[in-house]
Design a protein around this motif. Structure first.
Motif, PDB file in Angstrom:
ATOM      1  N   THR A  74       0.951  -1.268   0.115  1.00  0.00           N
ATOM      2  CA  THR A  74      -0.119   0.071   0.113  1.00  0.00           C
ATOM      3  C   THR A  74       0.820   1.189  -0.002  1.00  0.00           C
ATOM      4  OG1 THR A  74      -1.582  -0.989   1.108  1.00  0.00           O
ATOM      5  CG2 THR A  74      -1.938   1.275   1.169  1.00  0.00           C
ATOM      6  N   GLY A  75       1.947   1.366   0.698  1.00  0.00           N
ATOM      7  CA  GLY A  75       2.787   2.459   0.871  1.00  0.00           C
ATOM      8  C   GLY A  75       3.372   2.648  -0.542  1.00  0.00           C
ATOM      9  N   GLY A  76       3.779   1.644  -1.250  1.00  0.00           N
ATOM     10  CA  GLY A  76       4.388   1.446  -2.594  1.00  0.00           C
ATOM     11  C   GLY A  76       3.597   2.296  -3.530  1.00  0.00           C
ATOM     12  N   CYS A  77       2.225   1.811  -3.413  1.00  0.00           N
ATOM     13  CA  CYS A  77       1.296   2.368  -4.270  1.00  0.00           C
ATOM     14  C   CYS A  77       1.317   3.937  -3.921  1.00  0.00           C
ATOM     15  CB  CYS A  77      -0.036   1.704  -4.207  1.00  0.00           C
ATOM     16  SG  CYS A  77       0.065  -0.169  -4.963  1.00  0.00           S
ATOM     17  N   LEU A  78       1.021   4.160  -2.790  1.00  0.00           N
ATOM     18  CA  LEU A  78       0.987   5.780  -2.548  1.00  0.00           C
ATOM     19  C   LEU A  78       2.185   6.625  -2.905  1.00  0.00           C
ATOM     20  CD1 LEU A  78      -0.823   5.538   0.987  1.00  0.00           C
ATOM     21  CD2 LEU A  78      -1.836   6.013  -1.218  1.00  0.00           C
ATOM     22  N   LEU A  79       3.372   5.908  -2.857  1.00  0.00           N
ATOM     23  CA  LEU A  79       4.587   6.525  -3.219  1.00  0.00           C
ATOM     24  C   LEU A  79       4.653   6.758  -4.721  1.00  0.00           C
ATOM     25  CD1 LEU A  79       7.377   7.688  -2.470  1.00  0.00           C
ATOM     26  CD2 LEU A  79       8.321   5.488  -2.823  1.00  0.00           C
ATOM     27  N   LEU A  80       4.039   5.605  -5.648  1.00  0.00           N
ATOM     28  CA  LEU A  80       3.766   5.921  -6.932  1.00  0.00           C
ATOM     29  C   LEU A  80       2.863   7.103  -7.225  1.00  0.00           C
ATOM     30  CD1 LEU A  80       3.771   2.249  -8.314  1.00  0.00           C
ATOM     31  CD2 LEU A  80       5.665   3.970  -8.712  1.00  0.00           C
ATOM     32  N   MET A  81       1.836   7.146  -6.426  1.00  0.00           N
ATOM     33  CA  MET A  81       0.821   8.202  -6.860  1.00  0.00           C
ATOM     34  C   MET A  81       1.451   9.497  -6.494  1.00  0.00           C
ATOM     35  SD  MET A  81      -2.465   9.015  -4.413  1.00  0.00           S
ATOM     36  CE  MET A  81      -1.708  10.081  -3.226  1.00  0.00           C
ATOM     37  N   PHE A  82       2.409   9.805  -5.469  1.00  0.00           N
ATOM     38  CA  PHE A  82       2.877  10.801  -5.127  1.00  0.00           C
ATOM     39  C   PHE A  82       4.189  11.201  -6.209  1.00  0.00           C
ATOM     40  CE2 PHE A  82       1.427  10.684  -0.854  1.00  0.00           C
ATOM     41  CZ  PHE A  82       1.069  11.951  -0.834  1.00  0.00           C
ATOM     42  N   CYS A  83       4.598  10.149  -6.914  1.00  0.00           N
ATOM     43  CA  CYS A  83       5.622  10.696  -7.988  1.00  0.00           C
ATOM     44  C   CYS A  83       5.373  10.759  -9.240  1.00  0.00           C
ATOM     45  CB  CYS A  83       6.479   9.426  -8.036  1.00  0.00           C
ATOM     46  SG  CYS A  83       7.471   9.087  -6.616  1.00  0.00           S
TER      47      CYS A  83
END
Length: 123
Positions: free
Chosen positions: A85-94
């Motif tokens: 989930t954190g990785g997906c949110l990181l991709l969202m921010f990038c």
């Protein structure tokens, strides 16, 4: 006289319109943060719940015979979906397009629920 009243009324509407534009602009600028907050809160809640309720050894990939294909530790079962989930949110921010990674991060919240249900169901 009537012209002055119309101008006063329209300036009030213009003021409200400009305030709404500023609020909308700030919401647009903070959209990634505003979309991420509920996902983060839900992921942390599910992780805490699973940490308290899952057994020390968690089974994954429940077979039709009723046994698990693999056993992992509770820490890995809790932190794995949290990391996804954190990785997906990181991709969202990038990413420029925020909706696709965000919706994937919402779907990753199903992982802790499935782990819990598959480990409680056979018992």
């Amino acid at each position: 006289m009537e012209k002055q009243n119309l101008q006063k009324g329209s300036s009030g509407i213009q003021t409200v319109g400009s305030v709404l534009k500023v609020i909308g602009s700030w919401i647009y600028r903070l959209r990634k943060v505003l979309m991420a907050i509920p996902v983060i809160l839900a992921a942390i809640y599910l992780a805490r719940y699973n940490m308290a309720n899952l057994p020390a050894q968690v089974g994954i990939d429940l077979q039709t015979t009723g046994v698990y294909a693999q056993m992992i530790s509770r820490d890995l079962a809790v932190l794995g979906p949290l990391a996804v989930t954190g990785g997906c949110l990181l991709l969202m921010f990038c990413s420029r397009r925020i909706f696709y990674p965000w919706i994937i991060s919402v779907f990753t919240l199903v992982l802790p629920i499935l782990l819990y249900l598959t480990n409680i169901y056979p018992n």
